[in-house]
Design an enzyme around this catalytic site. Structure first.
Site, short mmCIF file in Angstrom:
data_model
loop_
_atom_site.label_atom_id
_atom_site.label_comp_id
_atom_site.label_asym_id
_atom_site.label_seq_id
_atom_site.Cartn_x
_atom_site.Cartn_y
_atom_site.Cartn_z
N ARG A 105 0.69 -1.58 -0.50
CA ARG A 105 -0.34 0.02 -0.02
C ARG A 105 1.02 1.07 -0.03
O ARG A 105 1.90 0.88 0.46
CB ARG A 105 -0.67 0.05 1.32
CG ARG A 105 -1.95 -1.05 0.81
CD ARG A 105 -2.56 -1.60 2.34
NE ARG A 105 -3.82 -1.76 2.34
CZ ARG A 105 -3.22 -3.85 2.77
NH1 ARG A 105 -2.09 -3.84 2.38
NH2 ARG A 105 -4.41 -4.33 2.47
N HIS A 130 -1.08 -2.40 -4.66
CA HIS A 130 0.48 -3.46 -5.30
C HIS A 130 -0.35 -2.79 -6.87
O HIS A 130 -0.70 -3.76 -7.76
CB HIS A 130 -1.06 -4.60 -5.78
CG HIS A 130 -0.92 -5.63 -4.40
ND1 HIS A 130 0.30 -5.27 -3.35
CD2 HIS A 130 -2.06 -6.13 -3.76
CE1 HIS A 130 -0.22 -6.48 -2.25
NE2 HIS A 130 -1.12 -7.63 -2.46
N HIS A 201 2.80 -13.48 -5.49
CA HIS A 201 2.10 -13.11 -4.28
C HIS A 201 1.56 -14.54 -4.54
O HIS A 201 0.45 -14.23 -4.54
CB HIS A 201 0.76 -12.02 -4.65
CG HIS A 201 0.18 -11.93 -3.73
ND1 HIS A 201 -1.16 -12.29 -2.88
CD2 HIS A 201 -0.73 -10.30 -3.15
CE1 HIS A 201 -1.49 -11.84 -2.41
NE2 HIS A 201 -0.83 -10.32 -2.16
N ASP A 272 -1.98 -9.69 8.76
CA ASP A 272 -1.52 -8.98 7.03
C ASP A 272 -0.95 -7.97 7.71
O ASP A 272 -1.34 -6.55 7.35
CB ASP A 272 -3.30 -8.60 6.66
CG ASP A 272 -3.02 -8.13 5.29
OD1 ASP A 272 -2.02 -8.40 4.70
OD2 ASP A 272 -3.88 -7.66 5.02
N GLU A 337 5.58 -12.53 1.54
CA GLU A 337 5.88 -11.68 -0.04
C GLU A 337 6.75 -10.62 1.06
O GLU A 337 6.64 -9.79 1.20
CB GLU A 337 4.15 -10.07 0.20
CG GLU A 337 3.23 -10.93 -0.58
CD GLU A 337 1.34 -9.59 0.16
OE1 GLU A 337 1.38 -9.36 -0.86
OE2 GLU A 337 1.40 -10.56 0.50
#
Length: 372
Positions: A105, A130, A201, A272, A337
């Protein structure tokens, strides 16, 4: 004579059909198409151990990875679709995709570089996620298969694409090594100052059942620090993991604390977040590891990046049919990631993601599969 000819024809057709089907059951013909006026295909990598990785040049996506479990059974460990049409129809699924120009982000879809403010697409809670809705995961990459074990994908990202400055030439090399690792090497150069933060991803499920959750998998991340986030998942700084459910320095089941009443897990609906890796850019040092207790399949992650985003499929809605009709549930996969930190362009304390002319961007992510 006619019978012989028919026999030969049937044998040829049988051989063609066999060659057209991969170990994972995918068919190349289901990926041969034209998207955005460019050809798409399915590329198959294999090593001496019989491990197989299938990759499509649409979004540079890893479609399947077949590795042995503790009983020697070959097992697919990544989520995805079994034809190109599904990928095109659900571009934002991001299954196995190359992500850019900026992975993760950027707050409010804005950043300032050399006193110039740039505006990006806002596709996630008012932020750019992304690279925006038309990021690299939606592009058809030029592909060249160098050998049975190596595939090169290239893409010219034009100046102004998704609001980012500079023409950026990108080269991504997938190599399936003989120690059962998928080694991803990202390279890029630019003709003007810009931002670059590339990642992959892939959604992993090591259980042998892609319809199952991954809450029983163990996870370990070598990181003393992480970047906590606000309600819209933008980092608010750097904090220690000590004494929190974010402490993953020792292996723990993903589901052990995912539903704890801890501010950060509540905001993310689970994990996350970005962890600040202890490896300090050393690609030889283990950054993270996940293991399925069911199959014994382990995934080790090595990288020269300063961070890794650990995501547990919290926003998977449980209604998405994937490969061969298998429905992927909520928390049906995890992602690791490798990357620079989210919103780095707006946070001077974070490592810089600026790429200038004359500099060479180089990022490595190694997904190594083991058996326990």
């Amino acid at each position: 004579m006619l019978a012989w000819a028919l026999c030969v024809l049937m044998s040829c057709n049988e051989k063609t059909t066999t060659e057209d089907t991969t170990l994972s059951g995918l068919k190349r013909s289901d990926f041969v198409s034209e998207v955005q006026g460019k050809p798409t295909d399915l590329y198959v990598l294999t090593n001496k151990n019989g491990v197989e990785a299938c990759i499509t040049n649409f979004g540079g996506r890893i479609v399947s990875v077949m590795v042995p479990d503790r009983a020697g059974n070959m097992t697919d460990v990544v989520l995805g679709y079994d034809n190109i049409q599904r990928y095109v129809a659900n571009e934002d699924g991001n299954y196995g995709a190359l992500i850019g120009r900026y992975g993760n982000r950027i707050a409010n879809g804005k950043f300032t570089l050399n006193d110039v403010e740039y505006t990006l697409p806002q596709n996630n809670n008012g932020h750019c996620l992304h690279g925006g809705p038309q990021g690299y995961h939606t592009k058809v990459w030029d592909a060249s298969q160098l050998s049975d074990q190596a595939l090169v994908l290239t893409y010219l990202s034009p100046d102004g694409e998704a609001g980012f400055p500079g023409n950026v030439n990108i080269k991504v090399t997938y190599t399936l090594t003989d120690n059962n690792a998928l080694d991803i090497k990202y390279e890029a150069v630019t003709d003007a100052p810009t931002l670059v933060n590339l990642t992959n991803h892939s959604y992993f499920n090591l259980s042998g059942e892609l319809s199952s959750q991954v809450l029983d998998h163990t996870i370990m991340i070598h990181a003393d620090l992480y970047t906590p986030v606000d309600e819209t998942l933008i980092p608010t700084g750097i904090e220690p993991v000590e004494g929190t459910p974010m402490d993953l320095r020792q292996p723990v089941a993903i589901g052990a604390h995912i539903h704890d009443d801890f501010d950060q897990l509540v905001k993310g609906l689970g994990y996350d977040h970005n962890w600040v890796l202890n490896s300090n850019g050393n690609v030889q040092v283990l950054a993270a590891k996940a293991v399925s207790p069911v199959t014994g399949i382990g995934l080790e992650v090595y990288t020269n990046e300063p961070g890794v985003q650990f995501y547990t499929g919290n926003f998977m809605e449980g209604d998405d049919p994937g490969k061969f009709g298998v429905v992927y549930p909520n928390c049906g996969a995890f992602c690791l990631e490798t990357q620079h930190y989210p919103d780095s362009p707006n946070q001077p304390a974070f490592p810089s993601t600026v790429l200038n002319p004359g500099e060479n961007y180089l990022s490595r992510c190694i997904y190594k599969f083991t058996v326990e």
